[in-house]
Scaffold this motif. Structure first.
Motif, mmCIF file in Angstrom:
data_model
loop_
_atom_site.group_PDB
_atom_site.id
_atom_site.type_symbol
_atom_site.label_atom_id
_atom_site.label_comp_id
_atom_site.label_asym_id
_atom_site.label_seq_id
_atom_site.Cartn_x
_atom_site.Cartn_y
_atom_site.Cartn_z
ATOM 1 N N ASP A 51 0.850 -1.176 0.000
ATOM 2 C CA ASP A 51 0.000 0.000 0.000
ATOM 3 C C ASP A 51 0.894 1.237 0.000
ATOM 4 N N ILE A 52 0.363 2.342 -0.536
ATOM 5 C CA ILE A 52 1.168 3.557 -0.706
ATOM 6 C C ILE A 52 0.611 4.680 0.171
ATOM 7 N N GLU A 53 1.507 5.350 0.872
ATOM 8 C CA GLU A 53 1.147 6.548 1.621
ATOM 9 C C GLU A 53 2.225 7.604 1.416
ATOM 10 N N ILE A 54 1.802 8.869 1.347
ATOM 11 C CA ILE A 54 2.737 9.986 1.241
ATOM 12 C C ILE A 54 2.257 11.065 2.205
ATOM 13 N N LYS A 55 3.038 11.340 3.192
ATOM 14 C CA LYS A 55 2.643 12.296 4.226
ATOM 15 C C LYS A 55 2.468 13.692 3.640
ATOM 16 N N ASP A 56 1.348 14.338 3.977
ATOM 17 C CA ASP A 56 1.039 15.723 3.595
ATOM 18 C C ASP A 56 0.893 15.910 2.079
ATOM 19 N N VAL A 57 0.667 14.827 1.357
ATOM 20 C CA VAL A 57 0.448 14.907 -0.085
ATOM 21 C C VAL A 57 -0.845 14.171 -0.409
ATOM 22 N N THR A 58 -1.661 14.776 -1.266
ATOM 23 C CA THR A 58 -2.919 14.150 -1.667
ATOM 24 C C THR A 58 -2.672 13.141 -2.773
ATOM 25 N N ILE A 59 -2.970 11.888 -2.476
ATOM 26 C CA ILE A 59 -2.886 10.837 -3.491
ATOM 27 C C ILE A 59 -4.233 10.746 -4.194
ATOM 28 N N GLN A 78 -0.140 20.589 -6.465
ATOM 29 C CA GLN A 78 -0.398 22.027 -6.401
ATOM 30 C C GLN A 78 0.323 22.708 -5.237
ATOM 31 N N ASP A 79 0.339 22.083 -4.087
ATOM 32 C CA ASP A 79 0.905 22.722 -2.896
ATOM 33 C C ASP A 79 2.265 22.163 -2.517
ATOM 34 N N ILE A 80 2.903 21.443 -3.424
ATOM 35 C CA ILE A 80 4.221 20.878 -3.122
ATOM 36 C C ILE A 80 5.302 21.850 -3.575
ATOM 37 N N GLY A 81 6.121 22.306 -2.631
ATOM 38 C CA GLY A 81 7.216 23.203 -2.950
ATOM 39 C C GLY A 81 8.484 22.440 -3.243
ATOM 40 N N PRO A 82 9.569 23.155 -3.597
ATOM 41 C CA PRO A 82 10.849 22.492 -3.833
ATOM 42 C C PRO A 82 11.309 21.729 -2.593
ATOM 43 N N GLY A 83 11.858 20.557 -2.818
ATOM 44 C CA GLY A 83 12.293 19.716 -1.716
ATOM 45 C C GLY A 83 11.961 18.265 -1.981
ATOM 46 N N LYS A 84 12.061 17.441 -0.939
ATOM 47 C CA LYS A 84 11.847 16.002 -1.101
ATOM 48 C C LYS A 84 10.652 15.534 -0.280
ATOM 49 N N ILE A 85 9.941 14.578 -0.860
ATOM 50 C CA ILE A 85 8.867 13.909 -0.146
ATOM 51 C C ILE A 85 9.236 12.439 -0.002
ATOM 52 N N PHE A 97 9.452 0.092 3.578
ATOM 53 C CA PHE A 97 10.547 0.943 3.128
ATOM 54 C C PHE A 97 9.952 2.233 2.576
ATOM 55 N N SER A 98 10.789 3.241 2.389
ATOM 56 C CA SER A 98 10.378 4.535 1.849
ATOM 57 C C SER A 98 11.263 4.903 0.661
ATOM 58 N N GLN A 99 10.660 5.601 -0.269
ATOM 59 C CA GLN A 99 11.380 6.067 -1.458
ATOM 60 C C GLN A 99 11.356 7.594 -1.484
ATOM 61 N N SER A 100 12.507 8.200 -1.483
ATOM 62 C CA SER A 100 12.592 9.657 -1.553
ATOM 63 C C SER A 100 12.285 10.126 -2.972
ATOM 64 N N TYR A 101 11.529 11.211 -3.077
ATOM 65 C CA TYR A 101 11.189 11.775 -4.400
ATOM 66 C C TYR A 101 11.339 13.283 -4.328
ATOM 67 N N GLU A 102 12.065 13.856 -5.309
ATOM 68 C CA GLU A 102 12.424 15.271 -5.251
ATOM 69 C C GLU A 102 11.590 16.135 -6.204
ATOM 70 N N PHE A 103 11.217 17.313 -5.702
ATOM 71 C CA PHE A 103 10.642 18.377 -6.518
ATOM 72 C C PHE A 103 11.643 19.517 -6.577
ATOM 73 N N LYS A 104 12.021 19.899 -7.786
ATOM 74 C CA LYS A 104 13.022 20.938 -7.978
ATOM 75 C C LYS A 104 12.358 22.299 -8.190
ATOM 76 N N GLN A 105 13.157 23.343 -8.027
ATOM 77 C CA GLN A 105 12.696 24.693 -8.298
ATOM 78 C C GLN A 105 12.618 24.900 -9.805
ATOM 79 N N ARG A 106 11.487 25.335 -10.285
ATOM 80 C CA ARG A 106 11.316 25.535 -11.718
ATOM 81 C C ARG A 106 12.027 26.808 -12.172
ATOM 82 N N LYS A 107 12.574 26.768 -13.372
ATOM 83 C CA LYS A 107 13.217 27.944 -13.934
ATOM 84 C C LYS A 107 12.205 29.080 -14.083
ATOM 85 N N GLU A 108 12.637 30.281 -13.762
ATOM 86 C CA GLU A 108 11.740 31.436 -13.846
ATOM 87 C C GLU A 108 11.245 31.633 -15.283
#
Length: 617
Positions: A51-59, A78-85, A97-108
């Motif tokens: 089963d899959i869960e992601i804290k503070d993220v809407t699946i 929509q509400d995920i900022g730069p960083g890892k979940i 186990f957990s899998q890290s997933y990164e959101f990067k800062q988008r180019k301006e």
């Protein structure tokens, strides 16, 4: 005791390997995207049991298929900022186990990037055949086919570094946009150099370089105010793609009871109201070739996968456009959704689709907002298509010397007389040849006058002109006699031990006298075109060719350019009175090809088999 420790340690390693994600795609994403749904593919042995869960993220959805090695997790970004979940994989309510997933800062201002348009000139290369900047990567341990420059259909060693090293050559020539045939990994054991049978959609082929190298190519081009277009393949993958060997779903690709079934290649079945269903299916669902499984764009998981992959490359590499291979072989509803999603994310982007047909109405059907497509309520959302009918005309008309009702320059006139069929005629790609056609200088047997007339036409009429690498130095090639490798020869000088370097001028032991004649003409017209506003966006006014002489004007409210192509074997005089509508009150002109001043209030002569480009003053 030691053997028991080894056994326990081995069990621990196996447990770690078993309980981890082997592949996750896209490998990362960006915050602040216009579209807020992200589908994450997770792949590992029996991963569907978790089963899959992601804290503070809407699946939004967790999709498990008949293949237990896949899980598709769709989240709201929509509400995920730069960083890892952290993606938690749970079994019996316990996090295994957990899998890290990164959101990067988008180019301006990434969403506002501007694609190629009719002010550009596009240059098409096959990277394996252009320049070898790094001989150390010619052969790679992770890919099957090894370098063999003696084999016309083999790997020759051209790479991204080679392209970067000769960007100055392209800039000086007058090129503004580069289209490279695909650079993603193609791990077929033979004939992999063309890279249209891709085996990893998130990885540059290591024989071309790395993902970072591709990103660096775009960066170096942008420093030179040049644009980079990626050749994207939606219709088929390679047989060695890791997913083809372990399909997520049975309908991920089109399968046939008899096994392999080749496409009938009859694209007319996509819109023919009289077409049988079996013929339409034979076009869309048949395989392009034995090593190219046909992808099912009507599968929503696949469609989302290739849509996100395309956006990922735009964002990652900072791309300026796509050329889409075999566009009209895709499931047309699926490919229209793919195209719309990309254009919604990047409204000023540009995508040109390969629609290799020989009828303007049939080509125009595939352009965005086509009135023809609207007949059956279809909109491809594809901004640009390729003018194959003009190419058809160019390959014969300059050999047709005599005045005739349906031969010679009338072919160009008739082609443009059907411009009303297109929704956006300025966003049509023009070319004298590409990597799938006989070389233009082969067709015209190295006749530079015919080359000049052909180039004058595509570089001054409406639309976006595209050149094929090496045409500017007169390169030859005949696929009908000698196979595809002959039209994809190595650019002379692109390899360290080449006897001649055609990237250099004659005085540096570079181009030959004949090559320089082709090059000098091309460079002159291309560099003039950079600032020719009438050519970029001006209207087209054309006159019926007489005596195999074709005259047309490109004009706007302030300026006018008069183009004359004398395809006759004799000199011909220009009747000024007939062209008064285009000449208006202008009295003099400069021929940009010769720098000669011409009085256009009186009759003048155009030499045989010659073109003139007159800036009216």
């Amino acid at each position: 005791m030691n053997s028991r420790l080894i056994f326990l340690f081995t069990c621990f390693l196996f447990s770690c390997m078993y309980g981890q994600v082997e592949k996750i795609e896209p490998p990362f994403w960006w915050s602040g995207m216009q579209q807020n749904e992200l589908q994450i593919l997770c792949y590992a042995k029996d991963i569907a049991k978790y089963d899959i869960e992601i804290k503070d993220v809407t699946i939004l959805e967790v999709k498990k298929t008949e293949n237990k090695n896949y899980v598709f997790v769709t989240i709201d970004t929509q509400d995920i900022g730069p960083g890892k979940i952290a993606i938690d994989f749970k079994y019996n309510n316990k996090v295994e186990f957990s899998q890290s997933y990164e959101f990067k800062q988008r180019k301006e201002a990434s969403a506002q990037r501007k694609g190629f348009d009719s002010s550009d000139v596009m240059y098409l290369i096959m990277p394996d055949r252009f320049a070898n900047g790094d001989p150390k990567n010619d052969t790679h341990s992770h890919t099957l086919e090894k370098a063999d420059r003696s084999n016309p259909g083999g790997r020759h060693g051209g790479d991204i570094q080679g392209i970067i090293e000769y960007l100055g050559y392209l800039k000086d020539l007058g090129i503004t946009t580069l289209w490279s045939t695909p650079l993603l990994e193609d791990n077929e054991p033979t004939y992999s150099y063309h890279t249209y049978a891709q085996s990893d959609f998130y990885k540059i082929d290591p024989r071309y370089g790395t993902n970072d190298d591709y990103k660096r190519l775009a960066s170096e081009m942008h420093k030179l105010d040049m644009k980079l277009v990626m050749d994207y393949v939606t219709n088929h993958w390679g047989s060695k793609h890791w997913m083809i060997n372990d399909l997520p779903t049975k309908d991920w690709i089109h399968q046939w009871p008899e096994g392999f079934k080749r496409s009938n290649y009859r694209m007319t079945t996509q819109f023919d109201s009289n077409a049988s269903k079996i013929d339409a299916k034979g076009c869309m669902d048949g395989w392009f070739d034995t090593t190219m499984p046909d992808m099912n764009q009507s599968n929503p998981l696949l469609l989302k996968y290739i849509t996100q992959n395309a956006i990922w490359w735009i964002e990652y590499a900072d791309l300026d456009g796509f050329r889409v291979d075999t566009y009209s072989y895709n499931d047309k509803e699926g490919i229209s959704k793919w195209t719309k999603s990309i254009m919604d994310e990047y409204p000023n982007f540009n995508i040109v689709g390969e629609v290799w047909m020989h009828n303007q109405a049939q080509i125009a059907y595939w352009q965005k907002d086509s009135k023809i497509g609207a007949i059956d309520n279809f909109n491809s959302y594809l901004p640009s298509v390729m003018d194959f009918t003009l190419h058809d005309a160019i390959t014969v008309m300059f050999d047709e010397d005599e005045n005739a009702w349906d031969k010679g320059m009338i072919r160009a006139y008739e082609n443009f007389s059907n411009d009303f069929l297109y929704a956006n005629i300025n966003n049509v790609l023009l070319f004298t040849g590409n990597h799938d056609t006989n070389r233009i200088n082969e067709i015209y047997q190295s006749d530079i006058n015919k080359y000049k007339m052909a180039m004058t036409l595509i570089l001054t009429t409406r639309g976006i002109p595209q050149l094929y690498y090496g045409d500017e130095i007169g390169m030859l090639g005949n696929r009908d006699k000698n196979g595809d490798g002959d039209i994809r020869r190595d650019f002379p000088g692109g390899w360290p031990k080449d006897e001649q370097n055609a990237f250099l001028p004659p005085e540096k032991n570079g181009r030959t006298k004949d090559q320089e004649a082709f090059y000098a003409f091309t460079k002159k017209i291309l560099n003039w075109r950079k600032n020719a506003s009438t050519i970029h966006k001006g209207k087209l006014l054309q006159y019926i060719p007489f005596d195999n002489v074709y005259v047309y004007f490109r004009y706007n409210d302030e300026k006018s350019t008069m183009v004359i192509i004398n395809n006759n074997t004799k000199d011909r005089k220009v009747d000024i009175g007939r062209f008064k509508e285009g000449i208006k009150d202008f009295k003099t002109a400069v021929d940009i090809l010769t720098d000669n001043n011409i009085t256009i209030t009186e009759e003048f002569t155009v030499p045989a088999k010659t073109s003139m480009i007159l800036e009216l003053k």
